[in-house]
Design an enzyme around this catalytic site. Sequence first.
Site, mmCIF file in Angstrom:
data_model
loop_
_atom_site.group_PDB
_atom_site.id
_atom_site.type_symbol
_atom_site.label_atom_id
_atom_site.label_comp_id
_atom_site.label_asym_id
_atom_site.label_seq_id
_atom_site.Cartn_x
_atom_site.Cartn_y
_atom_site.Cartn_z
ATOM 1 N N LYS A 207 -5.005 -2.041 33.393
ATOM 2 C CA LYS A 207 -3.665 -1.647 32.933
ATOM 3 C C LYS A 207 -2.609 -2.632 33.463
ATOM 4 O O LYS A 207 -2.943 -3.586 34.138
ATOM 5 C CB LYS A 207 -3.372 -0.203 33.362
HETATM 6 C C1 LIG Z 1 -6.766 4.373 31.182
HETATM 7 C C2 LIG Z 1 -6.401 5.494 30.276
HETATM 8 C C3 LIG Z 1 -6.359 6.843 30.698
HETATM 9 C C4 LIG Z 1 -6.880 7.346 32.005
HETATM 10 O O1 LIG Z 1 -6.484 6.681 33.109
HETATM 11 P P1 LIG Z 1 -7.416 6.573 34.400
HETATM 12 O O2 LIG Z 1 -6.459 6.080 35.418
HETATM 13 O O3 LIG Z 1 -8.505 5.589 34.084
HETATM 14 O O4 LIG Z 1 -7.944 7.922 34.706
HETATM 15 C C5 LIG Z 1 -5.889 7.797 29.815
HETATM 16 N N1 LIG Z 1 -5.503 7.462 28.570
HETATM 17 C C6 LIG Z 1 -5.574 6.197 28.120
HETATM 18 C C7 LIG Z 1 -5.123 5.907 26.728
HETATM 19 C C8 LIG Z 1 -6.042 5.182 28.945
HETATM 20 O O5 LIG Z 1 -6.128 3.934 28.471
#
Ligand SMILES: *Cc1c(COP(=O)(O)O)cnc(C)c1O
Length: 385
Positions: free
Chosen positions: A184
């Site tokens: 991210k």
């Molecule tokens: C990464 C992600 C999540 C969840 O996040 P985590 O920190 O990995 O639990 C939820 N929704 C979307 C669209 C994501 O890309």
Amino acid sequence: MRDTYLPYGKQMLDDADIEAVVNVLKGDYLTTGPMIKQFEERMAKYVGAQYAVAFTNGTAALHGACFAAGIGEDDEVITSPITFAASANCVLYQGGIVVFADIDQQTYNIDPTEIEKKITSKTKAIIPVHFTGQPVQLDAIHRLAKEHNLVVIEDAAHALGATYQGEKIGALSDMTMFSFHPVKHITTGEGGIITTNSKEYYEKLMQFRSHGITRNSNLLTENHGPWYYDMQFLGYNYRMTDIQAALGCSQLDKLGSFVKRRKEIVAAYNEAFSDLLEVQTPYQHIDTDSSWHLYILKLNLDTLSVSRKEVFEELHKMNIGVNVHYIPVHTLSYYQELGYKRGSLPKSEQMYEEIISLPLFPLMQEQDIQDVIDTVKYVIKKVKK
Ligand SMILES: *Cc1c(COP(=O)(O)O)cnc(C)c1O
């Protein structure tokens, strides 16, 4: 051909990040210390929200948001099938029912007119996902939410730094979730956060992430003394550590440059692929400024002699780590067992057959970008009709 494998996403850490983490390790608090509060305050300020509550990961944060929104047994919550499973799973954790609404074929985001068709008397909330970093049509979604008294929880895992009609994502709906997984925009290893302007949601989220326990004397019904706390509902241990929060603060310093670099890479891709008839570059809605978590190339399959799978495999053979985002959630085995049907969301299912995500992360060098462009062009030329 490249001699090293280029992944689709990767974190970017510098010496300041490492120093920030080491300082916590040398200090007094590894968890529930001052860095958590600092990270929450800085994130809230960045998005323009009053409050932020950090969690162990984005999924836990979404779970907290569903709890705070009062999602319970048999409540329906509408989300997109083109997302990571977590956007839907958080509803199931609370005993709720996930209702998928199909996407807009241009933006790939959930389509407000499809949402409207799925609203019933049991609908409690909408979880729109800013897919790839491009904000959804929030105006239309807020209108529906107001009309039907629904809570809006934005899944902004892709959209830290994005804006909708000039305003930062993070303070525009009831609650907004960001993730700090390494692919991210900024990372804490694992981590997530909810930003909100509601004091009521804020207090519920704080208590939920720590077992449902409170020491807040205003909330206690009895008080045996300074040691006393009460557990008032079933919460979880979803606390982020100070080690992670320190990394988050240090990463936040660089968010602007990260997003800028992502945009530069996207501009290079758009220019390289815009006149290639066999592919479609991403569409950008005029109301939005994407923070570009993902760059999705859509293959015009009727111009190719092979399917997406062959294109994907050819690129991997040449060390370009393309990916596919996402397998529609309703087609995953667990959701199939719950009774969701293939064919029920035709636009999402069709899009899934046509897409690949190209490598996109700030650490990419000019040569990496050129390698992606040259290899994609080479493979497309090879497989076109
Ligand atoms: C990464 C992600 C999540 C969840 O996040 P985590 O920190 O990995 O639990 C939820 N929704 C979307 C669209 C994501 O890309």
